[in-house]
Scaffold this motif. Structure first.
Motif, PDB file in Angstrom:
ATOM      1  N   ASP A 318     -12.840  48.754 -11.459  1.00 43.32           N
ATOM      2  CA  ASP A 318     -13.650  47.541 -11.358  1.00 43.32           C
ATOM      3  C   ASP A 318     -13.769  46.857 -12.720  1.00 43.32           C
ATOM      4  O   ASP A 318     -14.294  47.439 -13.679  1.00 43.32           O
ATOM      5  N   GLU A 319     -13.309  45.609 -12.785  1.00 42.29           N
ATOM      6  CA  GLU A 319     -13.314  44.841 -14.039  1.00 42.29           C
ATOM      7  C   GLU A 319     -14.715  44.570 -14.570  1.00 42.29           C
ATOM      8  O   GLU A 319     -14.897  44.355 -15.777  1.00 42.29           O
ATOM      9  N   SER A 320     -15.710  44.574 -13.692  1.00 37.67           N
ATOM     10  CA  SER A 320     -17.080  44.312 -14.133  1.00 37.67           C
ATOM     11  C   SER A 320     -17.715  45.533 -14.791  1.00 37.67           C
ATOM     12  O   SER A 320     -18.787  45.437 -15.389  1.00 37.67           O
ATOM     13  N   VAL A 321     -17.046  46.669 -14.700  1.00 45.32           N
ATOM     14  CA  VAL A 321     -17.582  47.914 -15.250  1.00 45.32           C
ATOM     15  C   VAL A 321     -16.743  48.423 -16.413  1.00 45.32           C
ATOM     16  O   VAL A 321     -17.275  48.913 -17.410  1.00 45.32           O
ATOM     17  N   TYR A 322     -15.419  48.284 -16.304  1.00 44.86           N
ATOM     18  CA  TYR A 322     -14.507  48.825 -17.308  1.00 44.86           C
ATOM     19  C   TYR A 322     -13.695  47.708 -17.949  1.00 44.86           C
ATOM     20  O   TYR A 322     -13.129  46.864 -17.256  1.00 44.86           O
ATOM     21  N   ALA A 323     -13.639  47.731 -19.278  1.00 39.88           N
ATOM     22  CA  ALA A 323     -12.780  46.786 -19.994  1.00 39.88           C
ATOM     23  C   ALA A 323     -11.317  47.200 -19.806  1.00 39.88           C
ATOM     24  O   ALA A 323     -10.984  48.379 -19.933  1.00 39.88           O
ATOM     25  N   ASN A 324     -10.491  46.228 -19.470  1.00 42.23           N
ATOM     26  CA  ASN A 324      -9.063  46.507 -19.244  1.00 42.23           C
ATOM     27  C   ASN A 324      -8.889  47.746 -18.356  1.00 42.23           C
ATOM     28  O   ASN A 324      -8.289  48.753 -18.755  1.00 42.23           O
TER      29      ASN A 324
END
Length: 402
Positions: A318-324
């Motif tokens: 999930d992009e909202s939780v993990y960078a790249n």
């Protein structure tokens, strides 16, 4: 807004470890979507991290309801009543509490030294034979099978049967429904006999501890003990046996991260967590939760009685939780992954799997210098098919021999 017709699921192909890019599109545009699996009724698919944690952890979502429903699933056989994965609190709480008394972190940590010796012995045999070696047969399978057999008190010489029974637990199309039923019946009979033996001949093992488990007036029934022992035997080795070659494959195909880990072995614990996040082990989502009342997830109202499946692999990207999120970063320091689940059904053997994977990575990286594919990934790997989990069936590796 959702599609009118449910999408055919799963999206991933089994012969690889990639995550279908369509999951990213769903997280952005349709985080809760309608899907249809090969068997069972239609369902919602949750693809975002926060929604996943709600469905897995909120008491308004039930696993027990699946037993009386035509649950969405990847195989013909549905959930069996009575097992940990088919129960809700308070029944689940009682059972898990009794098992946890025997399956403690202290007991697991005491196994680390023994696990290291087993890993070193297996690597010794690989070195003695010389490269190439099949990582699956020579290391990834025997390591966790030996550990779980010793933990439970199950004779290691019966491991050939365990592999067949494990395939029955995890088969989607590899075995026929009749074969699955036959192998599982054999496992119940075997475990029942072993439990009866431990009643008359107690030992320092988990089966004896399960027999002795008590909490006030509660105790494990015969059926509960058989199902738990069988479930622990399968789950206690299958995840690790699959993830050791999966992790190795990912590291070998990310040479910069592999070099980083080789240069700093203190990163091994965080590397295991990042690899658990990064590797989409399952072919698709499973074990649906049923809404016990109307529940709003984002813009979607899940009606009471509707099943929701959670894509753990998508939630872990999930992009909202993990960078790249699609990049492997062995020093990542962000929210904890849901690779071992979340909530009441969080994997009971998570600490055992973590310990085994840490030991395995250290042994392979320190004992086999220059570890690499024997020739190329395309030639050196046969992938599992017809199973709930993904990973190499065979993985040929080489290293710098003296």
């Amino acid at each position: 807004m959702t599609t009118t017709e449910p999408r055919t699921y799963p999206f991933n192909r089994p012969e690889a470890l990639d995550l279908d890019p369509f999951y990213a599109q769903l997280r952005e545009r349709e985080p809760l979507s309608r899907i249809k699996l090969p068997f069972g009724e239609e369902a919602w698919l949750a693809t975002r991290y926060e929604d996943a944690k709600v469905v897995l952890g909120d008491p308004r979502f039930s696993r027990a309801m699946a037993v009386d429903r035509d649950e969405p699933r990847l195989r013909a056989r549905g959930s069996m009543p009575g097992g940990l994965l088919s129960l809700d609190p308070p029944d689940h709480t009682r059972l898990r509490r009794l098992v946890a008394k025997a399956f403690t972190a202290r007991r697991v940590e005491k196994l680390r030294e023994r696990t290291q010796r087993i890993a070193d012995d297996l690597v010794d045999e690989m070195i003695a034979q010389g490269p190439p070696a099949d990582l699956v047969e020579d290391f990834a399978l025997p390591l966790p099978i030996t550990v779980i057999c010793e933990l439970l008190g199950v004779p290691f010489e019966d491991r050939g049967d365990f592999r067949v029974w494990s395939d029955a637990f995890l088969s989607t199309t590899k075995l026929t429904p009749e074969q699955v039923g036959d192998y599982m019946d054999r496992m119940w009979v075997y475990m029942g006999g072993l439990i009866e033996q431990r009643r008359s001949e107690p030992a320092d093992d988990l089966i004896t501890a399960l027999i002795a488990a008590r909490d006030d007036e509660d105790k494990l029934s015969e059926q509960e003990m058989v199902q738990l022992a069988a479930g622990i035997l399968v789950a206690g080795h299958e995840t690790t046996a699959s993830q050791i070659p999966n992790f190795t494959y990912v590291l070998l195909t990310h040479p910069e991260q592999l070099a980083r880990l080789r240069a700093d072995l203190d990163l091994v614990p965080s590397a295991v967590e990042e690899l658990m996040r990064f590797v989409p082990l399952g072919v698709g989502a499973g074990f649906p939760r049923y809404a016990t009342e109307d529940v709003r997830l984002g813009d979607v109202l899940v009606r009471a009685g509707e099943p929701v499946l959670v894509s753990v692999a998508s939630a872990n990207r999930d992009e909202s939780v993990y960078a790249n999120p699609d990049e492997l970063d062995l020093a990542r320091d962000e929210a904890s992954h849901v690779g071992f689940g979340h909530g009441p059904h969080h994997c009971l053997g998570a600490q055992l799997a973590r310990m085994e994977l840490q030991v395995a990575l250290r042994a392979l990286l320190t004992r086999l210098p220059g570890l690499d594919f024997a020739s190329s990934p395309d030639r050196d790997i046969d992938w599992k098919t017809g199973m709930l989990v993904r990973g190499p069936l065979r993985m040929s590796l080489s290293w710098q021999s003296k």
